[in-house]
Design a protein around this motif. Structure first.
Motif, PDB file in Angstrom:
ATOM      1  N   ALA A 197       0.766  -1.259  -0.155  1.00  0.00           N
ATOM      2  CA  ALA A 197      -0.015  -0.062  -0.002  1.00  0.00           C
ATOM      3  C   ALA A 197       0.902   1.165   0.060  1.00  0.00           C
TER       4      ALA A 197
ATOM      5  N   SER B 121      -2.870   0.725  -7.153  1.00  0.00           N
ATOM      6  CA  SER B 121      -3.189  -0.491  -6.750  1.00  0.00           C
ATOM      7  C   SER B 121      -4.577  -0.500  -6.142  1.00  0.00           C
TER       8      SER B 121
ATOM      9  N   ARG C  95       7.083   1.718   1.331  1.00  0.00           N
ATOM     10  CA  ARG C  95       6.365   0.661   0.962  1.00  0.00           C
ATOM     11  C   ARG C  95       5.611  -0.384   1.978  1.00  0.00           C
TER      12      ARG C  95
HETATM   13  S1  SF4 Z   1       3.358   1.315  -6.133  1.00  0.00           S
HETATM   14 FE1  SF4 Z   1       3.187  -0.897  -6.947  1.00  0.00          FE
HETATM   15  S2  SF4 Z   1       4.144  -1.888  -5.010  1.00  0.00           S
HETATM   16 FE2  SF4 Z   1       3.334  -0.018  -4.357  1.00  0.00          FE
HETATM   17  S3  SF4 Z   1       1.239  -0.393  -4.023  1.00  0.00           S
HETATM   18 FE3  SF4 Z   1       1.377   0.537  -5.966  1.00  0.00          FE
HETATM   19  S4  SF4 Z   1       1.282  -1.464  -7.303  1.00  0.00           S
HETATM   20 FE4  SF4 Z   1       1.851  -1.719  -5.235  1.00  0.00          FE
END
Ligand code: SF4
Ligand code: SF4
Lengths: 484, 120
Positions: free
Chosen positions: A113, A120, A226
């Motif tokens: 997230a 996402s 992350r």
């Molecule tokens: S940047 Fe990539 S890893 Fe991070 S939440 Fe979004 S899709 Fe998932």
């Protein structure tokens, strides 16, 4: 039959002739010049005036430099125009090849997230956010319509490994159909490596699939950027990297970082982490003004001027590493330097003119929507479908690639006719970024005087030119330019 | 108006400038020396800092410079004015380069695309 004398024979004797070039002031004293092929030189402000007025001393070193780099010619320089034309032709050769990069967004679901995430979904709902086989089949049909002999298929997400069954299906289908088409096809999965398994890696090895992973820096920074359940993103990355390198080989995994406000004080530490984990380079990337990055104010976390400070400090650290014998490349610089030092375009989609949107890269979204670039689909997630070119379920190849949204964006942003860009010395290594300018300024051209994209390019160019006053750096940058 | 004037750097940036009505600064340029197109180009380049109103009055080009951001002090407006004048001169120089290299530029483009296969 009457024949005309070559144009060279009409040059007035005893004078030099200027060849087309553009200039940009670097500071009060120095001016950057670039010619049609993108070759660049720095001269003093006074020398520029002397050059244009036709008063340059023809026995001086500057005259020789300008002549050797095609900023001027003498009557006997018959090949100068042909050479410039050849370089220019090489520069635009990629236009003939058309779309190479095809992105398959196989799912929006993700186990992370990230604060700046564009797209996402934290959801177990496969039906709503995964690409289906039917959609993939239509996208593969379009892929093989591309005239490009070299095709790159990149799987994106969310976390694409959450829909690995579909990746397997697409790779096998493409490989099967390619027996007939005989294209050069390269597969890449963009992943955090958090869910990598032995089975996945075995399949990747069998089909020579590369992994493009995400590493934002040392453990605390990476995990803060992350978040995922267990707060173990970094540990999973390190374990996944080791396993992947064992199975696929050391060069099959690359890493990308994103600069957040928390990264700005940590440039050297981020580089050290890349080195510690055995990478030979880093791509210093800024945040894009899309998706949750905007919503969560991450994008406003720093402005272009602050990013440039971070960039210069980190680049200087990388240069010093090289000075002490550690070979390490800043890949963002390498791409721009390649354009500055050669007529070969490394094909980086964000820095192309005409824009790479659609004609160098195309995105098939999980639901079948077709987008001109990855950023275009991110914009869609914010409710702006300007760059949605159609759907694989409803539109054919010709309809998608002649979509008014694509054609007008390409035409309106074309830098050779854009105000400011048309006479900017950075133009040969810059690009048109219609999606960025649409997102920030509401039109594909944007107002370059206020554009963060423009400031970044001019700022990076200044940083490079200043750094290259040191002969060590000049040689290092040439090496980077040749290696990318 | 001739593009063929020899170009010299402006050193006395303060010449010809005075406070205009409101909070703008006015700059008067001789239309025999400066090209209106160069003035517009310069105004565009500085549009992140200045909104510039341009008018022709007799043989002069009247420019009024307004700061775009609130709270701009008079010192930074003076700096912006000097930058504007420098930029107008640069635009004149660019126009001169474009003019004298136009024929050879067309020749290079003809050579380039005659063998590119792009114009089938
Ligand atoms: S940047 Fe990539 S890893 Fe991070 S939440 Fe979004 S899709 Fe998932
Ligand atoms: S965007 Fe800015 S740096 Fe790039 S070509 Fe245009 S004016 Fe130059």
């Amino acid at each position: 039959m009457t024949r005309f004398l070559p144009a060279e024979d009409y040059l007035p004797s005893g004078r030099y002739e200027l060849l087309p070039f553009r200039f940009e002031r670097l500071d009060d004293e120095r001016v950057l010049l670039s010619n049609m092929a993108g070759e660049a030189l720095t001269v003093s402000s006074a020398d520029l005036t002397t050059l244009v007025n036709g008063d340059l001393d023809r026995s001086g070193a500057l005259f020789s430099r300008l002549r050797a780099n095609h900023f001027l010619r003498q009557p006997e320089d018959r090949a100068a125009l042909e050479l410039l034309a050849l370089k220019l032709r090489t520069r635009y050769a990629r236009l003939r090849d058309f779309t190479s990069l095809h992105l398959f967004v196989v799912t929006l679901r993700c186990d992370h997230a990230c604060r700046y995430c564009q797209v996402s979904r934290q959801s177990a709902d496969r039906a709503s956010f995964d690409m289906s086989r039917e959609t993939a089949d239509r996208a593969i049909d379009l892929l093989f319509r591309s005239p490009n002999q070299a095709l790159k298929v990149e799987f994106q997400g969310g976390e694409p490994l959450l829909n690995f069954d579909l990746i397997r299906y697409v790779v096998l289908s493409i490989t099967e159909r390619n027996r007939q088409h005989k294209r050069d096809i390269q597969f890449v999965i963009t992943t955090t490596l958090s869910l990598i398994s032995d089975d996945t890696l075995a399949f990747c090895r069998e089909h020579r699939i590369f992994l493009s992973a995400s590493l934002d820096g040392p453990e605390d920074l990476h995990n803060a950027n992350r978040p995922r359940p267990g707060a173990d993103s970094h540990a999973r990355f390190v374990a996944g990297l080791e396993k992947a390198r064992d199975v696929l080989g050391p060069e099959a995994v690359s890493a990308l970082m994103t600069t957040t406000a928390a990264s700005l004080q940590r440039g050297p530490g981020i580089v050290d982490e890349y080195l510690r984990l055995g990478f030979h380079g880093i791509f210093l990337r800024h945040l894009s003004p899309y998706g949750f990055a905007l919503k969560t104010q991450s994008y406003q976390g720093y402005d272009t001027a602050r990013w440039l400070e971070f960039y210069e400090e980190t680049l200087t650290y990388i240069i010093d590493l090289n000075r002490s014998g550690v070979r390490f490349t800043e890949q963002h610089a390498a791409i721009i330097l390649r354009k500055m030092f050669s007529c070969h375009d490394p094909g980086y989609v964000d820095l192309m003119n005409p824009s790479g949107a659609g004609i160098a890269a195309i995105v098939f979204n999980y639901d079948g929507g077709v987008f001109a670039s990855d950023e275009s689909r991110m914009l869609m997630e914010m409710g702006d479908d300007t760059f949605r070119l159609g759907s694989v379920h409803e539109h054919g190849y010709d309809e998608i690639f002649s979509a008014p949204a694509l054609l007008s964006a390409l035409e309106d942003s074309f830098t050779l006719s854009a105000p400011m860009c048309a006479d900017c010395a950075c133009e040969p290594w810059c690009g048109a970024d219609p999606v960025y300018h649409h997102a920030r300024h509401g039109d594909p051209l944007g107002r370059k005087a206020e554009s963060g994209f423009c400031q970044r390019m001019k700022g990076m160019t200044r940083i490079f030119v200043k750094a290259m006053e040191d002969p060590f750096v000049a040689a290092l940058f040439r090496r980077w330019a040749l290696s990318c | 108006m001739s593009h063929m004037v020899r170009i010299h750097r402006i050193t006395a940036a303060g010449k010809g400038a005075e406070m205009a009505e409101g909070n703008g600064l006015s700059v008067t340029l001789d239309a025999q020396v400066y090209d209106l197109w160069a003035v517009h180009q310069a105004a565009y380049r500085l549009s992140d800092r200045l909104a510039i109103q341009v008018a022709i009055e007799g043989s002069t080009i009247q420019c009024t410079l307004y700061p775009v951001t609130e709270g701009t002090n008079s010192d930074s407006l003076l700096v912006a004015r000097a930058d504007f004048l420098r930029e107008v001169t640069d635009q004149m120089l660019r126009a001169r380069i474009r003019e004298v290299t136009e024929p050879v530029r067309n020749l290079i483009l003809a050579y380039t695309f005659s063998r590119s296969g792009l114009q089938k």
